[in-house]
Structure formats: C-alpha cells, structure tokens
Design an enzyme around this catalytic site. Structure first.
Site, PDB file in Angstrom:
ATOM      1  N   GLU A   1       6.772  26.966  -7.374  1.00 39.37           N
ATOM      2  CA  GLU A   1       5.719  26.973  -8.398  1.00 39.37           C
ATOM      3  C   GLU A   1       5.673  28.326  -9.119  1.00 39.37           C
ATOM      4  O   GLU A   1       6.266  29.308  -8.665  1.00 39.37           O
ATOM      5  CB  GLU A   1       4.356  26.704  -7.762  1.00 39.37           C
ATOM      6  CG  GLU A   1       3.938  27.758  -6.743  1.00 39.37           C
ATOM      7  CD  GLU A   1       2.426  27.860  -6.590  1.00 39.37           C
ATOM      8  OE1 GLU A   1       1.789  28.393  -7.515  1.00 39.37           O
ATOM      9  OE2 GLU A   1       1.902  27.426  -5.549  1.00 39.37           O
TER      10      GLU A   1
ATOM     11  N   LYS B   1      -2.974  29.044 -16.259  1.00 41.14           N
ATOM     12  CA  LYS B   1      -2.843  28.229 -15.041  1.00 41.14           C
ATOM     13  C   LYS B   1      -2.963  26.748 -15.421  1.00 41.14           C
ATOM     14  O   LYS B   1      -3.928  26.354 -16.076  1.00 41.14           O
ATOM     15  CB  LYS B   1      -3.953  28.635 -14.072  1.00 41.14           C
ATOM     16  CG  LYS B   1      -3.976  27.838 -12.776  1.00 41.14           C
ATOM     17  CD  LYS B   1      -5.064  28.379 -11.847  1.00 41.14           C
ATOM     18  CE  LYS B   1      -5.360  27.410 -10.723  1.00 41.14           C
ATOM     19  NZ  LYS B   1      -6.487  27.849  -9.894  1.00 41.14           N
TER      20      LYS B   1
ATOM     21  N   SER C   1      -9.350  20.107  -5.466  1.00 40.43           N
ATOM     22  CA  SER C   1      -8.142  20.436  -6.227  1.00 40.43           C
ATOM     23  C   SER C   1      -7.333  19.205  -6.613  1.00 40.43           C
ATOM     24  O   SER C   1      -7.199  18.260  -5.831  1.00 40.43           O
ATOM     25  CB  SER C   1      -7.256  21.360  -5.394  1.00 40.43           C
ATOM     26  OG  SER C   1      -6.046  21.604  -6.070  1.00 40.43           O
TER      27      SER C   1
ATOM     28  N   ASP D   1      -4.354  19.224  -6.597  1.00 44.32           N
ATOM     29  CA  ASP D   1      -3.191  19.220  -5.697  1.00 44.32           C
ATOM     30  C   ASP D   1      -3.226  17.993  -4.784  1.00 44.32           C
ATOM     31  O   ASP D   1      -2.176  17.436  -4.438  1.00 44.32           O
ATOM     32  CB  ASP D   1      -3.185  20.476  -4.813  1.00 44.32           C
ATOM     33  CG  ASP D   1      -2.914  21.754  -5.591  1.00 44.32           C
ATOM     34  OD1 ASP D   1      -2.652  21.675  -6.811  1.00 44.32           O
ATOM     35  OD2 ASP D   1      -2.965  22.836  -4.973  1.00 44.32           O
TER      36      ASP D   1
ATOM     37  N   LYS E   1      -6.232  28.261   2.644  1.00 39.92           N
ATOM     38  CA  LYS E   1      -7.162  29.311   3.008  1.00 39.92           C
ATOM     39  C   LYS E   1      -8.509  28.717   3.394  1.00 39.92           C
ATOM     40  O   LYS E   1      -8.905  27.682   2.866  1.00 39.92           O
ATOM     41  CB  LYS E   1      -7.370  30.265   1.835  1.00 39.92           C
ATOM     42  CG  LYS E   1      -6.265  31.265   1.683  1.00 39.92           C
ATOM     43  CD  LYS E   1      -6.414  32.056   0.413  1.00 39.92           C
ATOM     44  CE  LYS E   1      -6.472  31.159  -0.780  1.00 39.92           C
ATOM     45  NZ  LYS E   1      -5.286  30.341  -0.980  1.00 39.92           N
TER      46      LYS E   1
HETATM   47  N1  PSU Z   1      -3.434  29.368  -2.927  1.00 38.79           N
HETATM   48  C1  PSU Z   1      -2.928  30.616  -2.863  1.00 38.79           C
HETATM   49  N2  PSU Z   1      -2.315  31.158  -3.933  1.00 38.79           N
HETATM   50  C2  PSU Z   1      -2.202  30.468  -5.090  1.00 38.79           C
HETATM   51  C3  PSU Z   1      -2.719  29.139  -5.135  1.00 38.79           C
HETATM   52  C4  PSU Z   1      -3.325  28.640  -4.038  1.00 38.79           C
HETATM   53  O1  PSU Z   1      -3.039  31.256  -1.849  1.00 38.79           O
HETATM   54  O2  PSU Z   1      -1.649  31.006  -6.048  1.00 38.79           O
HETATM   55  C5  PSU Z   1      -2.551  28.348  -6.384  1.00 38.79           C
HETATM   56  C6  PSU Z   1      -1.552  27.193  -6.148  1.00 38.79           C
HETATM   57  O3  PSU Z   1      -0.744  27.094  -7.300  1.00 38.79           O
HETATM   58  C7  PSU Z   1      -2.443  25.981  -6.005  1.00 38.79           C
HETATM   59  C8  PSU Z   1      -3.612  26.345  -6.906  1.00 38.79           C
HETATM   60  O4  PSU Z   1      -1.825  24.790  -6.423  1.00 38.79           O
HETATM   61  O5  PSU Z   1      -3.794  27.735  -6.696  1.00 38.79           O
HETATM   62  C9  PSU Z   1      -4.851  25.564  -6.580  1.00 38.79           C
HETATM   63  O6  PSU Z   1      -5.798  25.854  -7.557  1.00 38.79           O
HETATM   64  P1  PSU Z   1      -7.161  25.007  -7.652  1.00 38.79           P
HETATM   65  O7  PSU Z   1      -7.895  25.346  -6.389  1.00 38.79           O
HETATM   66  O8  PSU Z   1      -7.828  25.519  -8.893  1.00 38.79           O
HETATM   67  O9  PSU Z   1      -6.734  23.581  -7.756  1.00 38.79           O
HETATM   68 MN    MN Z   2     -10.704  23.529  -8.316  1.00 38.91          MN
END
Ligand code: PSU
Ligand code: MN
Length: 305
Positions: free
Chosen positions: A25, A86, A140, A142, A159
């Site tokens: 990524e 992002k 997320s 994801d 995390k």
């Molecule tokens: N966790 C990390 N470092 C990161 C991310 C997550 O420790 O850079 C990034 C990854 O690309 C993950 C995204 O897919 O953050 C998730 O973001 P959100 O919580 O906004 O969906």
């Molecule tokens: Mn989010």
C-alpha cells in the site's frame, strides 16, 4: 483491464512468467509515517519481498492514474509531496477524476490488486471498528474490502486505538478467515498480545497458502487475514501502549478530528508520546510482514503449479 489502471512492465513480465507478486500500500508512505522513515520503510518492504524471491508491487494513484508497481521515482515522490490524498473506497474515483495523487489504504490497495490479479498483499495494520463506534459509526472500509476481494492480507493485527474484540466479531460476520502466523493470539500492532485468542494458526507459509486455496476453491470471493506479531526485540508491550492510546484519543476528541483524518492523527500523536519509539516498531513490523507475505506468495505460486 480498465483503461485507468496501469500495471508496470516489470509486474506484467513477472505475471506472464508466473512469478510470485506481493502488493504494497502507499497510505503508510504518504500518511502513516513521517519523512524520511516513510521511504526507509517502503524500500525495506520491497527489499524484504525480493529477498524471498517474489516481486513487490507498490500501488498508488499517480496524477489520476492507478498504478500497480510504482517506480522508485514515483515512490520517492509519494514520500515527499504534500498533496497526496488518503484514498479509501469512497473517494478513489473522485481523486482519479481530478487527476490528483492518492495514497491507497488497505481497502483501495485491495481493490486495485484484485483488478491486477495479485493474490498476496502486505501492510502494517488494518483499519477496523473504532472504540467509540457506537457514537461515531467509524468502521474502516478495510473490513468491507476484506469481504470483497480475494487476497491474502498480511498485517500485524490492528492498533488498540481500535476496538479489537468488535473488529474480530465483524471479521467473523463477514466470513473472513483470521489466521495467526506462528501465534495463537491476535497481535495488537506495536504489541505482540491483545488477550484475544485465535482458532486458526499457521506455522508455515505453505499452511496459509493451503487454507487460501481451499477458501477460493469453495467459490468464496473474499480475502483472508494473516496476523503476524511484531518481532519480540521491537515490541512495545500492550500495558505501556494503553496510556498513550488514551492520551492520543482524548486529543483527537478535543481537536474534533473525524473521518479519514483520525488514523493519521493518532499515529502521529503516538509517535510524539513514545518519543519516536513507535516509528522504529512500525518499520520493524512492516518489514516483517513483507518478509512473511513474500514467503506466502512463493508458497502459493508453488502450490498452484
Ligand atoms: N494503521 C497503521 N498505519 C497506517 C494505516 C493503518 O498503523 O498507515 C492506514 C492503512 O492504510 C489502513 C488505513 O488501511 O490507515 C485505515 O484508515 P481508516 O481507519 O481511516 O479506514
Ligand atoms: Mn474511519
């Protein structure tokens, strides 16, 4: 192949020769780690994958074009430009329509890797259900992506700024196999432990490949999540992290940070609170995941022969 997705010559050749490929990524480069650690991490991941005998394919949006297999010049630029957005599944098309640069998160990297028929992807940590999700509804994309695209995703868990038990529940609801790599406990990114037990454990890359093959032979179109704990020498124990998470989350609330900005905000606060120790740990786990993903990609390509 859609005309707005470009696969580098290097990756196209590797594909025709049946070589193992691992997607990477770019959100971690543009928003996850500060310069110059972001580029250190990017190149260490690529090198770790090559050392296993596989080819790395870093994915990003380069001036409106989705690129699978970024060049070193493109990676360098992702690491220094300050206008890289992002991208998750909801803003990817707009970023491309506007000809902008985009950093792909787990969700968008999976979407593009699936288009390029790549089966293995290495990242740091996935996004999931946030601790205050009942108020914020912050879950997320994801998780949606893991349910939708057939890739093995290797990460160091997530995390504990996330609600890990709820994240695991959603993975189960979506039918995503959650596989501990040489670990019977869900790792929590900087920490090797979370207190959450896993029922599927793989001791070898070939075990992961075998599970994935069965999964896809059954007709599932979803991904599999492999969780590998950060190497012991680089871990920050969970009990030490908890107070940092609490402080960072309180600051996010105070500064009214929401949406896509939450994860990068918390990451940078945690780095300040740990005096940079979290960055060393982050790089170590990224490199470890890349190594594991490279080995899994090799095992998968051997089993498919
Ligand atoms: N966790 C990390 N470092 C990161 C991310 C997550 O420790 O850079 C990034 C990854 O690309 C993950 C995204 O897919 O953050 C998730 O973001 P959100 O919580 O906004 O969906
Ligand atoms: Mn989010």
């Amino acid at each position: 192949m859609p005309s707005n997705v470009v696969i580098s010559d290097d990756i196209q050749v590797a594909q025709t020769e049946g070589e193992a490929i691992v997607a990477l990524e770019s959100a971690v480069i543009a928003t996850g780690l500060p310069s110059p650690h972001n580029l250190t991490a990017a190149y260490r991941c690529e090198a770790a994958i090559r050392l296993q005998g596989a080819k790395p394919a870093t994915i990003a949006i380069i001036g409106g074009i989705a690129k699978v297999g970024c060049t070193t010049d493109e990676i360098d630029e992702l690491g220094i430009r300050d206008d890289v957005v992002k991208t998750n599944l909801s803003n990817l098309s707009a970023i491309m329509a506007h000809g902008r640069w985009g950093a792909t998160t787990v969700s968008t990297t999976m979407h593009l890797a699936a288009i390029a028929k790549i089966s293995v992807f290495s990242t740091g940590g996935i996004g999931g259900v946030h601790r205050d999700a009942e108020k914020s509804f912050d879950i997320s994309s994801d998780l949606m992506a893991l349910a939708s695209y057939p890739l093995i995703v290797v990460c160091a868990g997530a995390k504990s700024i996330l609600d890990l038990p709820r994240t695991v529940e959603v993975l189960e609801t979506l039918g995503i196999p959650l596989i501990g790599y040489r670990s019977s406990e869900l790792p929590a990114f900087y920490s090797r432990t979370s207190g959450i037990k896993l029922d599927i454990v793989a001791d070898e890359p070939s075990d992961v490949a075998r599970i994935a093959k069965e999964h896809w032979k059954l007709g599932f179109k979803s991904g599999l999540l492999v969780v590998a704990p950060v190497p012991e020498a680089s871990e920050i124990p969970a009990q030490e992290m908890e107070s940092f998470y609490k402080t960072a989350m309180a600051q996010a609330e105070q500064e009214k940070i929401y949406g896509k900005a939450v994860t990068p905000f918390l990451l940078s606060k945690i780095s300040a609170l740990t005096s940079g120790r979290s960055i060393t740990t982050n790089i170590a786990l990224l490199e470890n995941n890349a190594r594991v993903a490279g080995a899994i990609a090799i095992a998968l390509s051997q089993q498919l022969k």
